[in-house]
Design an enzyme around this catalytic site. Structure first.
Site, PDB file in Angstrom:
ATOM      1  N   HIS A 157     -10.194   1.652   1.234  1.00 15.78           N
ATOM      2  CA  HIS A 157      -9.608   2.920   1.683  1.00 15.78           C
ATOM      3  C   HIS A 157     -10.692   3.955   1.987  1.00 15.78           C
ATOM      4  CE1 HIS A 157      -5.289   2.998   1.817  1.00 15.78           C
ATOM      5  NE2 HIS A 157      -5.149   2.478   0.616  1.00 15.78           N
ATOM      6  N   HIS A 181      -9.190  -3.193  -2.629  1.00 19.83           N
ATOM      7  CA  HIS A 181      -8.208  -2.435  -1.860  1.00 19.83           C
ATOM      8  C   HIS A 181      -8.548  -0.948  -1.842  1.00 19.83           C
ATOM      9  CE1 HIS A 181      -3.837  -1.890  -0.553  1.00 19.83           C
ATOM     10  NE2 HIS A 181      -4.222  -0.660  -0.830  1.00 19.83           N
ATOM     11  N   GLU A 182      -8.846  -0.382  -3.021  1.00 20.07           N
ATOM     12  CA  GLU A 182      -9.119   1.057  -3.093  1.00 20.07           C
ATOM     13  C   GLU A 182     -10.467   1.415  -2.479  1.00 20.07           C
ATOM     14  OE1 GLU A 182      -6.780   3.045  -3.718  1.00 20.07           O
ATOM     15  OE2 GLU A 182      -5.450   1.436  -4.358  1.00 20.07           O
ATOM     16  N   CYS A 210       0.849  -1.189   0.000  1.00 20.44           N
ATOM     17  CA  CYS A 210       0.000   0.000   0.000  1.00 20.44           C
ATOM     18  C   CYS A 210       0.880   1.233   0.000  1.00 20.44           C
ATOM     19  CB  CYS A 210      -0.911   0.004   1.232  1.00 20.44           C
ATOM     20  SG  CYS A 210      -2.011   1.441   1.340  1.00 20.44           S
TER      21      CYS A 210
END
Length: 231
Positions: free
Chosen positions: A185, A181-182, A139
């Site tokens: 966030h 993953h994004e 990351c």
């Protein structure tokens, strides 16, 4: 605790308590700088809050300029995705693109195909099916570290495009991993929250020992994940 049950008990982040005016001020600072902004690192509270849904806090021109800056920061890092909170902006905006050339054998094992650039507003994902794969992830907001993360192999992504239209797309393999993953966030979740912590490695150790196409060797040597769960 199993990986699945641990994921289910990840603490829900509180929504960022920030006004539209303050968001615009932060964006103005980013857009007004003569240099690209730094990527916020773990420990900053913006990464542990649910970002505010995008509801028109920026006009089309401001949004377009912000997307351009995010894309350039992603390229410079380099990375395959960047979320607005990683620039200190608590808005549900992310950019994604995987244009890196990788070894064909690695790409085949990881299900990695090129992902053309696109930007998302207010994304949500849902698993498609029950298949899960574990691979190492890093990351841009956790410099120098990588860990194995067990994730759904395929997901459906619902989001708003930059033109305001509602979109729904299915992703599989490495593309699905980037999407998850994004999107995480934007909800205050870092990949370490979902990771097998016994797999945690510095970039140097990962490169020297665990950079095989799959995680079989790392799993055996570091003692994480049963074999049938490994990617």
């Amino acid at each position: 605790m199993s990986p699945d049950s641990r994921n289910e008990t990840i603490r829900e982040a509180r929504t960022a308590d920030v006004s539209a005016e303050r968001i615009r001020e932060t964006v103005d600072q980013v857009l007004g700088s003569e240099v690209l902004p730094p990527i916020v690192q773990a420990g900053h509270p913006v990464l542990r809050q649910q970002a505010v849904p995008f509801t028109g806090q920026l006009d089309d021109a401001e949004l377009g300029r912000l997307i351009d800056v995010m894309r350039r920061v992603m390229y410079m890092a380099p990375g395959v995705g960047l979320a607005a909170p990683q620039l200190g902006i608590p808005l549900q905006i992310a950019v994604l693109e995987d244009r890196f050339d990788v070894d064909p054998d690695v790409a085949a094992v990881r299900g990695r195909e090129a992902l053309p650039f696109f930007a998302v507003l207010n994304p949500r994902y849902e698993p498609l099916g029950t298949s899960r794969k574990a691979f190492y992830e890093g990351c841009l907001s956790l410099n120098g570290l990588q860990a194995a993360v067990l994730r759904p192999e395929s997901v459906r992504l619902d989001y708003t495009a930059l033109d305001g239209t509602a979109q729904q797309r299915n992703f599989t393999g490495w593309q699905a991993r980037i999407v998850q993953h994004e999107t995480d966030h934007l909800h205050g979740i870092l990949y370490l929250d979902r990771a097998e912590l016994r797999s945690l490695s510095s970039n140097a150790e990962y490169s020297a020992r665990w950079a095989q196409p799959d995680i079989t060797h790392a799993r055996q040597e570091l003692g994480f994940l049963p074999g049938e769960s490994a990617g």
